[in-house]
Enzyme design. Structure first.
Site, PDB file in Angstrom:
ATOM      1  N   GLY A 175      41.247  11.700   6.094  1.00 47.66           N
ATOM      2  CA  GLY A 175      40.212  12.637   5.674  1.00 47.66           C
ATOM      3  C   GLY A 175      40.129  12.885   4.174  1.00 47.66           C
ATOM      4  O   GLY A 175      39.308  13.690   3.729  1.00 47.66           O
ATOM      5  N   GLY A 176      40.944  12.208   3.392  1.00 41.20           N
ATOM      6  CA  GLY A 176      40.934  12.424   1.952  1.00 41.20           C
ATOM      7  C   GLY A 176      39.606  12.064   1.306  1.00 41.20           C
ATOM      8  O   GLY A 176      39.058  12.831   0.501  1.00 41.20           O
ATOM      9  N   ASP A 195      36.683   8.599  13.727  1.00 39.17           N
ATOM     10  CA  ASP A 195      37.868   7.760  13.895  1.00 39.17           C
ATOM     11  C   ASP A 195      38.076   7.581  15.389  1.00 39.17           C
ATOM     12  O   ASP A 195      37.717   8.468  16.178  1.00 39.17           O
ATOM     13  CB  ASP A 195      39.096   8.391  13.256  1.00 39.17           C
ATOM     14  CG  ASP A 195      40.199   7.363  12.996  1.00 39.17           C
ATOM     15  OD1 ASP A 195      40.287   6.862  11.859  1.00 39.17           O
ATOM     16  OD2 ASP A 195      40.954   7.052  13.936  1.00 39.17           O
ATOM     17  N   ASP A 333      35.684   2.465   4.916  1.00 41.57           N
ATOM     18  CA  ASP A 333      37.027   2.196   4.397  1.00 41.57           C
ATOM     19  C   ASP A 333      37.778   1.535   5.544  1.00 41.57           C
ATOM     20  O   ASP A 333      38.436   2.188   6.345  1.00 41.57           O
ATOM     21  CB  ASP A 333      37.695   3.501   3.965  1.00 41.57           C
ATOM     22  CG  ASP A 333      39.046   3.275   3.322  1.00 41.57           C
ATOM     23  OD1 ASP A 333      39.152   2.379   2.466  1.00 41.57           O
ATOM     24  OD2 ASP A 333      40.007   3.979   3.677  1.00 41.57           O
ATOM     25  N   CYS A 384      42.546  -1.304   1.361  1.00 40.11           N
ATOM     26  CA  CYS A 384      43.772  -1.142   0.576  1.00 40.11           C
ATOM     27  C   CYS A 384      44.618  -2.406   0.666  1.00 40.11           C
ATOM     28  O   CYS A 384      45.832  -2.352   0.820  1.00 40.11           O
ATOM     29  CB  CYS A 384      44.569   0.083   1.029  1.00 40.11           C
ATOM     30  SG  CYS A 384      45.057   0.053   2.764  1.00 40.11           S
TER      31      CYS A 384
END
Length: 469
Positions: A175-176, A195, A333, A384
């Site tokens: 949640g960032g 999610d 993401d 990432c």
């Protein structure tokens, strides 16, 4: 980005393991993921503890080391330590030499040995001396600050959310980025966070509450099923009422609509579920008898969601997807090989084939994102990982498949250029196309080996033109 505070660390530091011939050291062994978090400044939490010495009491000084997966039978990797194992803390211990080479620091126990393996949450060891020294921000200014890597912050800015817009964060946990988007919008508009994990959605909701943000709604939804079918309605188990009332009214534009434009929704009332007489005599269940046990099970399922065996409980709303072209901006993401994470203590399970599977999975999610964003909107794709097959190759796929997509400039631009060219695997049997000249400056690639000294990360921003559908 005047609201960003950079926290610097130091290391590696040389720390003695603490063994003395006349007094074996007390030890705690943690999982790899726990150790990676500790090396980033976290404390040791209860779920990360795998084993420890006997007779550990609150306030003891302990050596903390990590159990890293090792190859085993049938080409499977495992830590080889059963949770709750008693450690001898001396060179005669069969695990001693293996652990001493993976020592990450010392700390003070906050629980006894019994508490370490009976509690389900909380701090187990407060680190006092670390191989890498980073300040712990646990319980510090909760609701006012949130710890993130720099590239993650850049991702939210690249999306450039505007007040009043409707934004989708497709793989939002923890949640960032979701909360960063809402802050950039000044909490004005609508941010949908999804999610597929029940527990991760609960984590998002907890963070949203801590940050006191009101424009975010979190749903349980698989990113591969983000498009709503026209003949299906969205089912949301109640998440805002008490146990006595389970009916709920929805007024969201994301709810799928029938061909005539009417909103389809499922409304469930408490009496429909708890009246055995209704179930038996009125035939509301198609003639099927519902026992009291079944009724109670249905109530729990509707209140908590389907969950899973290790669900931590709590209410989570489910979504069956959203209408095409219903979002102004979409952030994907994507789940990835995570080869850019720092520190990364293990990546033995990854192979060329598994890396290629990540890429295929990400393309399917990107296909969903393309359908969800409106013409004139924006898609931001990030990972990432440093694997070009999940980064530049995805960009090539997107631009070649959807001619109405184009790479857009990003602001701020801090990362380096992308990779241009192609890669041939298996003597040319597999060809992976990357960026073409001129495209490399429109993406951001963060390399851990660069002078910027960040985690590995990748960001691409697409402008959506008029769709040819």
């Amino acid at each position: 980005m005047d609201y960003v505070l950079f926290v610097k660390g130091s290391g590696p530091h040389t720390i003695e393991y603490g063994h003395a011939a006349d007094q074996p050291v007390k030890e705690v062994v943690v999982s790899r993921k726990c150790a990676e978090a500790v090396l980033r400044g976290a404390q040791v939490f209860v779920p990360g503890v795998l084993a420890c010495s006997a007779h550990i009491e609150i306030g003891d000084t302990v050596a903390v080391s990590v159990a890293v997966e090792q190859p085993g039978s049938e080409n499977k990797w495992s830590v080889g330590i059963t949770r709750g194992t008693v450690l001898q803390g001396s060179p005669t211990d069969p695990y001693y030499h293996e652990r001493s080479g993976l020592y990450i620091g010392q700390g003070i126990t906050k629980l006894s040995r019994t508490g370490l393996f009976r509690a389900s949450e909380g701090v187990a060891v407060e680190m006092t001396n670390r191989v890498f020294d980073l300040p712990s921000l646990h319980s510090l200014l909760e609701g006012d600050i949130f710890l993130q890597n720099l590239p993650s912050i850049i991702t939210a800015h690249a999306l450039d959310p505007q007040q009043g817009e409707r934004i989708l964060d497709m793989c939002a946990a923890p949640g960032g980025k979701t909360t960063a988007i809402a802050i950039l919008m000044r909490d004005k508009g609508e941010v949908i966070a999804t999610d597929r994990s029940h527990n991760k959605v609960l984590d998002i909701k907890k963070l949203v509450t801590e940050m006191d943000l009101h424009c975010i709604t979190a749903f349980k939804l698989d990113a591969l099923k983000a498009i709503c079918k026209s003949n299906e309605s969205i089912e949301f188990p109640p998440g805002h009422g008490n146990e006595e009332t389970f009916s709920q009214t929805f007024d969201h534009s994301d709810i799928c609509k029938s061909p005539d434009g009417n909103v389809e929704a499922t409304t469930i009332s408490h009496s429909d579920l708890t009246s055995e007489e209704t179930a038996e005599n009125k035939g509301d269940n198609g003639g099927k008898y519902l026992s009291k046990a079944d009724i109670r099970k249905n109530i729990r399922r509707l209140r908590n969601g389907g969950g899973r065996n290790h669900s931590i409980g709590g209410r989570v709303e489910k979504s069956k997807g959203f209408s095409p072209s219903s979002f102004d901006r979409v952030l994907l993401d994507a789940p990835c090989s995570a080869l850019g994470l720092r520190p990364r203590l293990f990546s033995g399970e990854e192979s060329i084939e598994s890396l290629r599977k990540h890429g295929k999975y990400q393309r399917k999610m990107f296909d969903q994102a393309v359908q969800l964003v409106r013409p004139g909107g924006v898609i931001v794709y990030s990972t990432c990982t440093i694997n070009p097959g999940e980064n530049e190759a995805l960009v090539r796929y997107a631009l070649d498949t959807y001619k109405f997509l184009s790479l857009a400039p990003q602001n701020p631009r801090i990362g380096g250029p992308g990779l241009v060219g192609r890669c041939e695997l298996f003597d040319g049997e597999v060809v992976e196309e990357w960026l073409r000249p001129g495209e490399e400056e429109l993406v951001q690639r963060f390399d851990p080996s660069s002078l910027l000294d960040t985690m590995g990360f990748f960001i691409a921003k697409f402008s959506v033109g008029q769709k040819d559908l």
